[in-house]
Structures are given as C-alpha cells and as structure tokens.
Design a protein around this motif. Structure first.
Motif, mmCIF file in Angstrom:
data_model
loop_
_atom_site.group_PDB
_atom_site.id
_atom_site.type_symbol
_atom_site.label_atom_id
_atom_site.label_comp_id
_atom_site.label_asym_id
_atom_site.label_seq_id
_atom_site.Cartn_x
_atom_site.Cartn_y
_atom_site.Cartn_z
ATOM 1 N N SER A 40 0.875 -1.443 -0.217
ATOM 2 C CA SER A 40 0.006 0.083 0.004
ATOM 3 C C SER A 40 0.924 1.387 0.045
ATOM 4 C CB SER A 40 -1.102 -0.140 1.222
ATOM 5 O OG SER A 40 -0.558 0.834 2.094
ATOM 6 N N GLU A 41 0.269 2.171 -0.453
ATOM 7 C CA GLU A 41 0.929 3.759 -0.550
ATOM 8 C C GLU A 41 1.273 4.100 0.738
ATOM 9 O OE1 GLU A 41 -1.654 6.536 -2.135
ATOM 10 O OE2 GLU A 41 0.085 8.026 -2.542
ATOM 11 N N MET A 42 0.367 3.812 1.717
ATOM 12 C CA MET A 42 0.555 4.077 3.244
ATOM 13 C C MET A 42 1.683 3.516 4.052
ATOM 14 S SD MET A 42 -2.895 3.495 5.395
ATOM 15 C CE MET A 42 -3.937 4.135 4.032
ATOM 16 N N GLU A 43 2.601 2.486 3.593
ATOM 17 C CA GLU A 43 3.465 1.868 4.189
ATOM 18 C C GLU A 43 4.300 2.703 4.813
ATOM 19 O OE1 GLU A 43 2.136 -1.208 5.307
ATOM 20 O OE2 GLU A 43 0.629 -0.556 4.009
ATOM 21 N N HIS A 44 4.868 2.242 6.269
ATOM 22 C CA HIS A 44 6.108 2.570 6.606
ATOM 23 C C HIS A 44 7.355 2.093 5.869
ATOM 24 C CE1 HIS A 44 9.444 2.683 9.831
ATOM 25 N NE2 HIS A 44 8.628 3.500 10.523
ATOM 26 N N HIS A 45 8.199 2.781 5.857
ATOM 27 C CA HIS A 45 9.505 2.367 4.814
ATOM 28 C C HIS A 45 9.883 1.089 5.287
ATOM 29 C CE1 HIS A 45 10.663 7.093 4.688
ATOM 30 N NE2 HIS A 45 9.655 6.721 3.820
ATOM 31 N N SER A 46 9.660 0.701 6.338
ATOM 32 C CA SER A 46 10.085 -0.861 6.788
ATOM 33 C C SER A 46 9.052 -1.953 6.245
ATOM 34 C CB SER A 46 10.212 -0.814 8.504
ATOM 35 O OG SER A 46 8.939 -0.756 8.914
ATOM 36 N N ASN A 47 8.009 -1.477 5.575
ATOM 37 C CA ASN A 47 7.292 -2.384 4.837
ATOM 38 C C ASN A 47 7.232 -2.013 3.217
ATOM 39 O OD1 ASN A 47 5.695 -4.752 4.768
ATOM 40 N ND2 ASN A 47 3.717 -3.693 4.853
ATOM 41 N N ILE A 48 8.473 -1.182 3.061
ATOM 42 C CA ILE A 48 8.506 -1.037 1.467
ATOM 43 C C ILE A 48 10.105 -1.525 1.014
ATOM 44 C CG2 ILE A 48 8.653 0.872 -0.132
ATOM 45 C CD1 ILE A 48 6.870 2.481 1.561
ATOM 46 N N VAL A 49 11.079 -0.831 1.911
ATOM 47 C CA VAL A 49 12.269 -1.192 1.353
ATOM 48 C C VAL A 49 12.700 -2.463 1.612
ATOM 49 C CG1 VAL A 49 14.804 -0.374 1.936
ATOM 50 C CG2 VAL A 49 12.772 1.239 2.413
ATOM 51 N N PRO A 50 12.522 -3.756 2.520
ATOM 52 C CA PRO A 50 12.865 -4.784 2.614
ATOM 53 C C PRO A 50 12.285 -5.690 1.248
ATOM 54 C CG PRO A 50 11.874 -4.202 4.892
ATOM 55 C CD PRO A 50 11.666 -2.954 3.980
#
Ligand code: PMP
Length: 404
Positions: free
Chosen positions: A117-127
């Motif tokens: 989702s577009e509203m994720e914290h970086h820790s649910n994007i970068v990994p």
C-alpha cells in the motif's frame, strides 16, 4: 479506566521539561514503560541472567522458561494457533526483513509481482524492494484517497496471476487510518495470495486475532506496546514457516552442523539465529500482562475519546490542516499549521514541554501524496489526558501567532 492511577505506573511521566510538566505525545514512535516492565528488566539481570536454550543449570532453565512463557503470552495475545508460529525478532523491521528475504528465496521468480500500500512505513517498503531487486520482481502500489482511506476496490484490479503477496499496514503511523485488513485478506485469499499485516501501530490499540483475520504473516514491535526496545515478533502460519528457508544462520537455529550438511532446528527456532533478546522477551511478557490487566477494549475506548477531543479542538483553532480523516482511526493526529514549517512548530511545542514528532515519520510516499515535506504528529496512549490535549492546542495557537 483510572488514568491518574495508570499515570502513576509510568515514572517518566512525572518529569518536568524546561520547568513544564512533560506532555508525551510521541507514542507512535515509542511508548513509555510502566514500573512493572522496568522492574522485570532489573529483576531478570539481578536474578536469572543466563543464556537460554543451551544450559542445564538452574539460571539458564529459568531464563529459558521466561523466554518461552513470553512466546506463549504473545501466542495468546494475538490468538495464534501454536507457539511455533511466534518468532522473536528485534522488532517489526526485522520481522519484515526476515519474511521478505525468506519469501523471496522460496517463492519469487523474475516477473512476479507484490502489492504494497501507498501508506506503508519504510520498513514495509524497503525490505520488499531489496528482495524485488534481487529476485527480479515488480512492486505494485495500492493507493489511498486524500482522506487517508485505502482504495480497496483497486486491489482486485492490481491482482494478477503473477501476484505473490500483499503487504499492508493495519494502522498507518502517519494518518492513523485503521485499514479493513480482514476484507483485504479475503480479497487476496480469493486469489490464493498470502497477506502480511504490519501491526506495529495496531498491537497497542486494537485486539488482534490472527485466526479471525486469517492473515498469513504479522509483524509487531514490543516497544510500541510498553515493552523494551529490541524485541518484536514475526507471526507466520505454521505451514508457511515450515516451508520458508531461514533468514540468518548461526547458533540456536540448527539441529546438526557439519561441513557437509547442516539441518535446521524445529520451528520457531529455525528463525532465531544467535542469542535472542531474552530479557526483552521477558519485558514483553510483563508489558502484555499489564495491558491485559487494564484491558485493550478499555484502552481503545479511552483513546478514541482522546482522538475525538483532539481532532475537534485542533480543527476549532482554524488554519490547521489535518492529514488523515478516515472513518476508522487510531489515536494519531498528523497536522500542519498552514504556512508554517513542521520543525518550527515542533520546536515551539517542545519548549512548552510537549513532545511531538515532526518530519516524514518514515512514510515518504505519504508526504509525496500530499506534496508536503512533513507533518507534526501527536499520538496518544492510555496515560494521556484531555488536559494535555488542551496544552497541545495552546501551543499550536502560540506557534501559529509566532510563525505566521
Ligand atoms: N511499521 C509501522 C507502521 C511503524 O510505525 C513502525 C515504527 N515506527 C515500524 C513498522 C517499524 O518498527 P520498528 O522500528 O520497531 O522495527
């Protein structure tokens, strides 16, 4: 709920900052610790300190018992089916990195897709990005409306036969939105796609039942729910954890090691390489017992009142934009004074003893959505009061006068 009584359990709250009573509204970043949690840490080090799992002596057995009791407590707290589904990590970030790595190794081929989702914290994007780069996968983004609600209808459109996982936060740390993860999971499961729920901002506000949600994976951090830093959890359905390869190698995660062949320990130890934060796990056990003694339902009801009061009072000031007006929100208010920089507002509030967070809150895509550089975020916990919200609002009025 007796808030004044609860406040007495948190020694840090009675402090003065610049001669003013501390108003701690940075709870989404980390929560304060009750005396029982602090005592449990001192007690561990003064009574039981010894490495777990590999000792036959009294202290090691006692330390192991506390660590494994903490696992059982988490299992109960989120209603997992089995203790084997609870993997201790150092936090949500490590939980998601563990999953992203292992999931990528096991299931992702070039051209496969993931939905985040577009509203994720970086820790649910970068990994996931790191994994996608390694495995040649493509990330699709589930957007949100300007009011902070996810465009759930878009999920069906984003799903295709190459979609391998959906990753979504339960509660947005910036917008406060409580997403309808149950419905998202149903949609994904109709296509046989597993779902990871990031519960870093949910565990302290909402009752989580992983069996009812039917999520496949869930990540949480102890320090957001009144425990020590450096302890967190990756929950995973047993059949997935059985299939997934380990993330890190080392002691405690093996059955036998030789230079020809290493076999791995049973779940959940397969994912717990090296010396775990057993003292942190003990603190999590105490913190979750403390939360249970107050009752998450009572906490949620009270925090809802705080949120409603704060939203109304901030809106009444005028000239302030609140980001995130979803129907279902947790006790987080992100805002900007029109024409003023969030850092300046944060600094003025600090001088009044009010601790808020300013900046992007590790959610740069949300900032991009609104075309802003950051917000001021006030996030409330069970020990906050309506009077403290009044102090925040007086500070906002003062900052508005000074900065505009
Ligand atoms: N997800 C969300 C929604 C968060 O708010 C945070 C912490 N700000 C994290 C993940 C990461 O948690 P931690 O830093 O404890 O690993």
């Amino acid at each position: 709920m007796d808030v004044q009584q609860i406040r007495k359990d948190f020694p840090i709250l009675s402090q003065k900052i610049y001669g003013k009573p501390l108003v701690y509204f940075d709870n989404a970043a980390t929560t304060q610790k009750p005396q029982c949690v602090l005592d449990s840490i001192v007690n561990f080090y003064t009574t039981y300190n010894s490495n777990i799992h590999r000792g036959v002596h009294f202290l090691s057995e006692k330390a192991t018992e506390i660590y494994e009791n903490a696992r059982l407590k988490v299992k109960e707290f989120i209603n997992a089916k089995s203790r084997t589904e609870i993997v201790f990590t150092k936090g949500s970030t490590e939980a998601i990195n563990t999953l992203a790595y292992s999931f990528g190794e096991a299931y992702i081929k070039p051209g496969d897709e993931l939905i985040i989702s577009e509203m994720e914290h970086h820790s649910n994007i970068v990994p996931w990005q790191l994994m996608a780069q390694r495995r040649g996968a493509i990330i699709r983004v589930l957007p949100f409306y300007d009011n902070g609600e996810l465009m759930e209808d878009m999920l069906e459109k984003l799903i295709c036969d190459r979609t391998k996982i959906v990753c979504v936060t339960y509660v947005s740390n910036t917008l406060g939105t409580v997403n309808d993860v149950e419905s998202i999971i149903k949609t994904a499961h109709a296509h046989n796609i597993p779902v990871l729920v990031d519960a870093a901002q949910a565990i302290q506000h909402l009752k989580i039942d992983v069996q009812k949600l039917d999520c496949d994976f869930l990540a949480l951090s102890g320090h957001k729910v009144y425990a020590e830093t450096g302890i967190g959890v990756l929950y995973g359905k047993e059949h997935f954890l059985e299939e997934l390869p380990p993330y890190q190698g080392g002691g405690d995660m093996i059955k036998n090691v030789s230079f020809d062949l290493t076999t791995f320990a049973e779940l959940p130890l397969k994912f717990e390489a090296g010396t775990s934060n057993f003292v942190g796990a003990g603190s999590l056990l105490t913190a979750l017992n403390y939360v249970d003694s107050i009752g998450l339902d009572n906490i949620a009801k009270y925090e809802e009142q705080l949120l409603e009061y704060a939203t109304k009072k901030i809106e009444e000031i005028g000239g302030v934009t609140i980001y995130g007006n979803a129907k279902h929100k947790a006790s987080i208010v992100s805002f900007n004074i029109d024409g003023a920089h969030h850092y300046d507002v944060g600094m003025i509030l600090d001088k009044l003893g009010v601790a808020v967070r300013t900046g992007t809150h590790c959610t740069e895509p949300i900032m991009k959505h609104y075309n802003i550089t950051g917000t001021v975020r006030a996030s409330f916990a069970m020990y906050n009061t309506f009077e403290e919200i009044d102090t925040l609002c007086e500070g906002i009025i003062k900052a508005k006068k000074m900065l505009r």
